[in-house]
Design a protein around this motif. Sequence first.
Motif, PDB file in Angstrom:
ATOM      1  N   ARG A 262     -17.886 -58.940 -40.153  1.00 38.76           N
ATOM      2  CA  ARG A 262     -17.311 -59.919 -39.151  1.00 38.76           C
ATOM      3  C   ARG A 262     -16.258 -60.794 -40.070  1.00 38.76           C
ATOM      4  NH1 ARG A 262     -18.838 -56.413 -36.555  1.00 38.76           N
ATOM      5  NH2 ARG A 262     -20.466 -56.670 -35.059  1.00 38.76           N
ATOM      6  N   GLY A 263     -15.011 -60.979 -39.567  1.00 36.38           N
ATOM      7  CA  GLY A 263     -14.138 -61.877 -40.212  1.00 36.38           C
ATOM      8  C   GLY A 263     -12.985 -60.828 -40.812  1.00 36.38           C
ATOM      9  N   ASP A 264     -12.070 -61.990 -41.600  1.00 30.90           N
ATOM     10  CA  ASP A 264     -10.774 -61.384 -42.152  1.00 30.90           C
ATOM     11  C   ASP A 264     -11.165 -60.933 -43.538  1.00 30.90           C
ATOM     12  OD1 ASP A 264      -9.442 -62.029 -39.605  1.00 30.90           O
ATOM     13  OD2 ASP A 264      -9.101 -63.905 -40.546  1.00 30.90           O
ATOM     14  N   ALA A 265     -10.096 -60.001 -43.837  1.00 33.49           N
ATOM     15  CA  ALA A 265     -10.385 -59.481 -45.108  1.00 33.49           C
ATOM     16  C   ALA A 265      -9.354 -58.280 -45.490  1.00 33.49           C
ATOM     17  CB  ALA A 265     -11.606 -58.979 -45.583  1.00 33.49           C
ATOM     18  N   GLU A 266      -9.134 -57.829 -46.577  1.00 34.80           N
ATOM     19  CA  GLU A 266      -8.307 -56.604 -46.818  1.00 34.80           C
ATOM     20  C   GLU A 266      -9.380 -55.434 -46.761  1.00 34.80           C
ATOM     21  OE1 GLU A 266      -5.866 -54.233 -50.476  1.00 34.80           O
ATOM     22  OE2 GLU A 266      -5.769 -56.433 -50.355  1.00 34.80           O
ATOM     23  N   PHE A 267      -9.164 -54.256 -46.107  1.00 36.71           N
ATOM     24  CA  PHE A 267     -10.228 -53.348 -45.992  1.00 36.71           C
ATOM     25  C   PHE A 267      -9.727 -52.033 -46.570  1.00 36.71           C
ATOM     26  CE2 PHE A 267     -11.302 -56.265 -42.501  1.00 36.71           C
ATOM     27  CZ  PHE A 267     -12.731 -56.531 -42.922  1.00 36.71           C
TER      28      PHE A 267
END
Length: 286
Positions: A262-267
């Motif tokens: 849940r949330g922003d990140a580089e995946f």
Amino acid sequence: MRLGWQQLTTGFFCRPIRRLPPCRRNWTRFRGRGVPWLFGLRGFHTAGITGPCLTQEGVEMDDPGPTLLLTRPEAQSTSFLADCERRLGRRIPTVISPVIDIIPVAEPPDLNEFATIVAASGNAVRQLGDILEGRIVLTVGEATATLARGFGARAKALGETAESFLEHVEEIGFPAIVCRGRHARCNLADRLSAQGVTTSDLVLYDQAPRPLSRAAHALLAGSLPVVAPVFSPRSAELLSRQAAAAPLIVLAISKAARAAWRGDAEFRVARHPTAESMCDLVVEAL
């Protein structure tokens, strides 16, 4: 005779230590416990860095690069870190801060009444331990099968995921028992029973949430990149609850683990749901 700090550090560690200015006497953490800078002693991994860090030889690095945040149980995190460091050929700045505690919640029943034991995870195998000796154990994941063989089981992996495991129902002798943790994305016992395999369901352990260490919080609050492998949807969901100002690179073992964040990140998602593929992602990210 009482010794001063400089006498202790130069005498006990058998080498002179250059004193750092106050603004750079940072604190670091080793596996969740607080220790001061130990000037590159072997076995310590740096984290919570706000300025230049030191290599194992005590030499300053202008760019410490990303820090690895490992959130599996400590023994598994330590083993995974060792594999990654062997692949890279160097030490990796790391914080180990498990987000779950494995808590036993049930004793295994008499397994003699079951033709097949299904181990849904390595933690299930660890909970069963030596009673697996000589028994037929089918697992989700080759690593889990290898672990079961270490306890003397006649183990075979039917797939790396629950879905691929269910494609080989014909290999399961019944009655069977599925041994697992409380939090599972797929209820194997229900799915097997629906396909006509008489199956009991046994929850052996709980994956209870565990607060991050102060070192992990400091790392996430910093400005340096953090590489965070997540090995399950449960750990992904728990870690994503934490506030993070640092640039995050989340390495997910599966699409399900990616979806749980849940949330922003580089995946980045592993090619296969294995520790080896996760190690590949770590090497690429660092």
